[in-house]
Design a protein around this motif. Structure first.
Motif, mmCIF file in Angstrom:
data_model
loop_
_atom_site.group_PDB
_atom_site.id
_atom_site.type_symbol
_atom_site.label_atom_id
_atom_site.label_comp_id
_atom_site.label_asym_id
_atom_site.label_seq_id
_atom_site.Cartn_x
_atom_site.Cartn_y
_atom_site.Cartn_z
ATOM 1 N N GLU A 36 8.595 -18.120 -2.419
ATOM 2 C CA GLU A 36 9.447 -17.462 -3.518
ATOM 3 C C GLU A 36 9.776 -17.174 -4.145
ATOM 4 N N ALA A 37 8.823 -16.127 -4.629
ATOM 5 C CA ALA A 37 9.308 -14.590 -5.242
ATOM 6 C C ALA A 37 10.096 -13.733 -4.039
ATOM 7 N N PHE A 38 9.292 -14.118 -2.902
ATOM 8 C CA PHE A 38 9.813 -12.695 -1.996
ATOM 9 C C PHE A 38 11.287 -13.100 -1.903
ATOM 10 N N TRP A 39 11.954 -14.168 -1.523
ATOM 11 C CA TRP A 39 12.862 -14.430 -1.500
ATOM 12 C C TRP A 39 13.958 -14.451 -2.409
ATOM 13 N N ARG A 40 13.755 -14.763 -3.508
ATOM 14 C CA ARG A 40 14.509 -13.990 -4.890
ATOM 15 C C ARG A 40 14.269 -12.631 -4.923
ATOM 16 N N GLU A 41 13.546 -12.041 -3.872
ATOM 17 C CA GLU A 41 13.460 -10.650 -4.659
ATOM 18 C C GLU A 41 14.868 -10.020 -3.253
ATOM 19 N N VAL A 42 14.855 -10.624 -2.490
ATOM 20 C CA VAL A 42 15.954 -10.469 -1.249
ATOM 21 C C VAL A 42 17.413 -11.039 -1.028
ATOM 22 N N GLY A 43 17.517 -11.342 -2.652
ATOM 23 C CA GLY A 43 18.587 -11.769 -3.028
ATOM 24 C C GLY A 43 19.410 -12.820 -2.555
ATOM 25 N N ASP A 44 20.446 -12.127 -2.603
ATOM 26 C CA ASP A 44 21.607 -12.805 -1.503
ATOM 27 C C ASP A 44 22.268 -12.688 0.191
ATOM 28 N N ARG A 45 21.396 -11.806 -0.244
ATOM 29 C CA ARG A 45 21.392 -11.578 1.889
ATOM 30 C C ARG A 45 20.960 -12.654 2.747
ATOM 31 N N ALA A 46 20.130 -13.391 1.323
ATOM 32 C CA ALA A 46 19.477 -14.388 2.625
ATOM 33 C C ALA A 46 20.490 -15.862 2.666
ATOM 34 N N GLU A 89 17.782 -20.023 19.087
ATOM 35 C CA GLU A 89 16.272 -19.406 19.777
ATOM 36 C C GLU A 89 16.680 -17.894 20.040
ATOM 37 N N ARG A 90 17.502 -16.816 19.806
ATOM 38 C CA ARG A 90 18.242 -15.482 19.928
ATOM 39 C C ARG A 90 16.720 -14.926 18.702
ATOM 40 N N GLU A 91 16.945 -15.716 17.780
ATOM 41 C CA GLU A 91 16.189 -14.784 16.024
ATOM 42 C C GLU A 91 14.738 -15.170 16.135
ATOM 43 N N VAL A 92 14.489 -16.090 16.662
ATOM 44 C CA VAL A 92 12.703 -16.494 16.870
ATOM 45 C C VAL A 92 11.946 -15.824 18.537
ATOM 46 N N ARG A 93 13.114 -15.527 19.444
ATOM 47 C CA ARG A 93 12.472 -14.668 19.978
ATOM 48 C C ARG A 93 12.435 -12.846 20.039
ATOM 49 N N ARG A 94 13.409 -12.726 19.302
ATOM 50 C CA ARG A 94 13.093 -11.091 17.887
ATOM 51 C C ARG A 94 12.355 -11.383 17.123
ATOM 52 N N LEU A 149 20.348 -23.394 11.627
ATOM 53 C CA LEU A 149 21.439 -22.089 11.373
ATOM 54 C C LEU A 149 20.899 -21.710 9.904
ATOM 55 N N ARG A 150 19.692 -22.558 8.825
ATOM 56 C CA ARG A 150 19.442 -21.971 7.456
ATOM 57 C C ARG A 150 18.437 -20.781 8.115
ATOM 58 N N ALA A 151 17.234 -20.956 8.941
ATOM 59 C CA ALA A 151 16.520 -20.407 9.450
ATOM 60 C C ALA A 151 16.958 -19.394 10.503
ATOM 61 N N THR A 152 17.685 -19.179 11.318
ATOM 62 C CA THR A 152 18.180 -18.275 11.834
ATOM 63 C C THR A 152 18.669 -17.060 10.585
ATOM 64 N N LYS A 153 19.275 -17.171 9.907
ATOM 65 C CA LYS A 153 19.483 -16.413 8.255
ATOM 66 C C LYS A 153 18.367 -15.905 8.122
#
Lengths: 447, 447
Positions: B93-103, B131-136, B312-316
């Motif tokens: 959670e601490a990481f994603w708070r740091e990332v902020g709104d771009r996530a 699928e594209r993001e997983v492969r990437r 959709l969320r995991a893609t982001k």
């Protein structure tokens, strides 16, 4: 759902190599360039509008998006294969476009990360706001008693139906699985879903009307899929029958709401209320605490809970639906929110009126007789408008109606899959306008 | 995960009346006011920030939200029960708070409503961008071969593991279910998940090291849950053993990436990569097309696909992770995105250093020996930092380590549940900082 006829045959091909053809896999093969056009178009819009963009410019983004043309502006080619085999509820897209941005959901990166929604709750993976909106919606509509009921969330009603069978049949009593029955015609997915794992707890035993009796689980689907009939349990609880009430179509657009249902286990799904099938979210209202706990255990063990993202989104969607039927909060000067059940009932009444007129004029088909009743929600007598048409071919030389319609580029699910008559087919009434309109054109040309 | 000691006992109570205690249900009972404080706090924030608000003012909303205090500002009471039995990855959670709104993810009301993501695809409920993001991501990390593999999405790796067992054992061959084995200590959820439905296709057969051999399904978890060991298949494929590789911890924060895995079936989950456990999203990389099709069939029949909202969320989320390791697009003058694997490895290395020092100083416990290796991703030799500590109590008078630790208000899962030694326990290393710090304080006080 639409498919150009050229590239692929309409017949199920995707299920090759499997013991049983997949519910939806079959349909994958029946689609082609036009639908692909829809999907690619929708995907492009989604890619722009959601996943690949930062949340920081959502305001501007939302404004941009509104200028795009809606899907129904795309024309259908005259030889398109109409796939109406499934219950894909894409009719509702038009409603949600009309609602616009007030139905958008924003989920931040750090939200809803834990396995838990409420660690103290019986259903610890149920988002409390989602539970609140579900209970509120049932109160607004008046179709089910919620007080005194436990709420269990699932990945669609599909998962909950399995959870309910598990709860009613475990631990195993003796060495024989509990028989699972339903009167024909029954939902075609009941047999393969029930026997997916060849469970030692329960096993599909077919048509309830030919079942010898005794201990069993009875699936009571009302209004019934495929034929829209209003049903009650037919097996004897004194003899050990335990009903599971599948009420996914007990909503005012499909049937008169004649009272608050109060059965032991009642299943519902977002898919058939608001059209959000891709959200895969259902719920069960369960009277007995121990049964609810076993259902929670099943969902825990099979998927460790249910998507929080789906629950957050459904919370927003259901709140928009209820808001439109409740007084706006003081100081809210905004425009009225479109009303889902009004939209859907209007659409369904128009479609049924059109379909019945077409069938009456052609003479080649028949439909179940129209039933009507006083609806507590609409405060008037309304006709039932089932989500599927259970169409019977009356032509003497036709024994398999699905095969016959396939020759006219209409894909429908044949009656035998419902434990019923091959002269009947089930046709989805919830597809987009264009598809429904072309269905009617094609049926009216058959004589 | 934290619980005040007063209101409820630490011991599993939620599973009463069930044949087997639930994975997570157990823990529901172990939580109290402080965690409730966390949850309620998080919920309130979510209610303000997401479901109950219109998308039209997201920009302003996102700005508001950032001013709120993060969860870790809440103090722990000194008598809090530390529930470290599960692998809840709240450290992230601490990481994603740091990332902020771009996530942040925005989903409009009319998006992703259909059952289908791509009707022409083998896995028709898999969102193409996901699928594209997983492969990437696999290409960015270099931990698995993706070219030539089919991708099947599931409601967590949990659903896919059942789908894989189904695919490898159906249709039934003879009248005996295929035995499912794994060398002890094995993931404690394997036995109850495998036998949830008493399937006629497959059945748990226990420790692979005592299995007689022949046809079986072998679960190969590497790095292994609970002990972090790097594993390979131990059963003979010539004798009919079919492996399922559970690689959910094969990521650079937990273990050196020593090459691209290329097994027949490989399972992954968002939960253990980014910490989004509540999203319930996993994927399988599957070499054989027919096996992949059967897995798709299983997911179709058990849940009619997988939440589009989660995809959709995991893609982001995954795109933000990969973006940070790939060159920023031309003209992007924004600040650098925080790097997930760097954050998580730093955190894990600190925690393991602290835990090993604590255990060495106390003398009451031991840990598996530290292993290290050259990591192709980090381009240096790194120590393994497992997601769980497999802690052994070395005190002569202690035979049940879980019971012993419970007396010190530390809830851990006992070794017997893993088919192993009751003197061992599994402790979650992925909880929030405060909880981990208090764990270390308590362990260091035991001698």
């Amino acid at each position: 759902m639409v498919a150009g006829g050229g590239e692929r045959p309409w017949a199920p091909a995707g299920a090759a190599g499997l013991a049983v053809g997949a519910t939806l896999l079959c349909n994958v093969a029946s689609l082609a360039y036009l639908l692909r056009g829809y999907v690619v178009d929708g995907r492009r819009r989604r890619r722009q509008g959601c996943a690949a963009r930062s949340g920081a410019d959502d305001g501007a983004l939302l404004a941009d998006e509104e200028t795009e043309a809606p899907d129904h502006a795309v024309a259908l080619p005259p030889d398109a294969v109409l796939n109406l085999e499934l219950g894909d509820p894409t009719m509702y897209e038009a409603f949600w476009r009309e609602v616009g941005d007030r139905a958008a959901t924003v989920i931040r990166g750090w939200q809803a990360m834990s396995y838990f929604s409420d660690p103290d709750a019986l259903c610890w993976f149920l988002e409390p706001e989602f539970e609140r909106e579900v209970r509120r919606l049932h109160r607004v509509v008046g179709n089910a008693v919620v007080d005194g009921y436990h709420l269990v969330v699932g990945t669609g009603a599909t998962q909950l139906y399995q959870a309910a069978m598990y709860a009613l049949s475990s631990p195993a009593r003796g060495d024989k699985p509990v028989p699972v029955v339903s009167p024909a015609p029954y939902y075609s997915s009941y047999p393969p879903q029930t026997d997916l794992q060849l469970s030692g707890f329960y096993r599909w035993a077919g048509d309830a009307s030919t079942f010898a009796g005794g201990e069993c689980i009875e699936l009571v689907c009302s209004p019934n899929n495929p034929d829209g009939a209003v049903r009650e349990s037919v097996m004897s609880s004194a003899a050990g029958a335990k009903p599971i009430h599948d009420l996914v179509y007990y909503w005012p657009q499909y049937t008169p709401i004649t009272g608050r249902a109060a059965h032991d286990i009642m299943l519902f799904t977002v898919s058939k209320i608001t059209g959000h099938a891709g959200t895969r979210l259902g719920w069960a209202l369960v009277k007995d605490r121990e049964v609810a706990k076993k259902m929670v255990y099943f969902v825990d063990r099979s998927t460790i809970g249910v998507s929080k993202d789906s629950q957050l989104r459904a919370t927003k969607i259901l709140s928009v639906v209820s808001d439109a039927y409740e007084a706006p909060p003081a100081g809210d000067g905004g425009a009225a929110v479109p009303r889902l059940f009004d939209f859907a009932r209007r659409r369904m009444e128009e479609r049924w009126r059109t379909l019945r007129a077409t069938v009456a004029a052609s003479g080649a088909f028949s439909l179940p007789e129209e039933i009507a009743g006083y609806c507590d929600f609409n405060k008037q007598t309304v006709a039932a408008c089932p989500a599927f048409a259970w169409l019977r071919c009356e032509k003497e030389d036709v024994e398999d109606c699905a095969e016959f319609l396939a020759g006219h580029k209409i894909v429908a699910r044949g009656g035998k899959q419902f434990g019923g008559d091959a002269r009947c087919v089930r046709i989805n009434m919830l597809d987009r306008d264009q598809v429904f309109d072309m269905l009617v054109q094609r049926l009216s040309a058959i004589n």
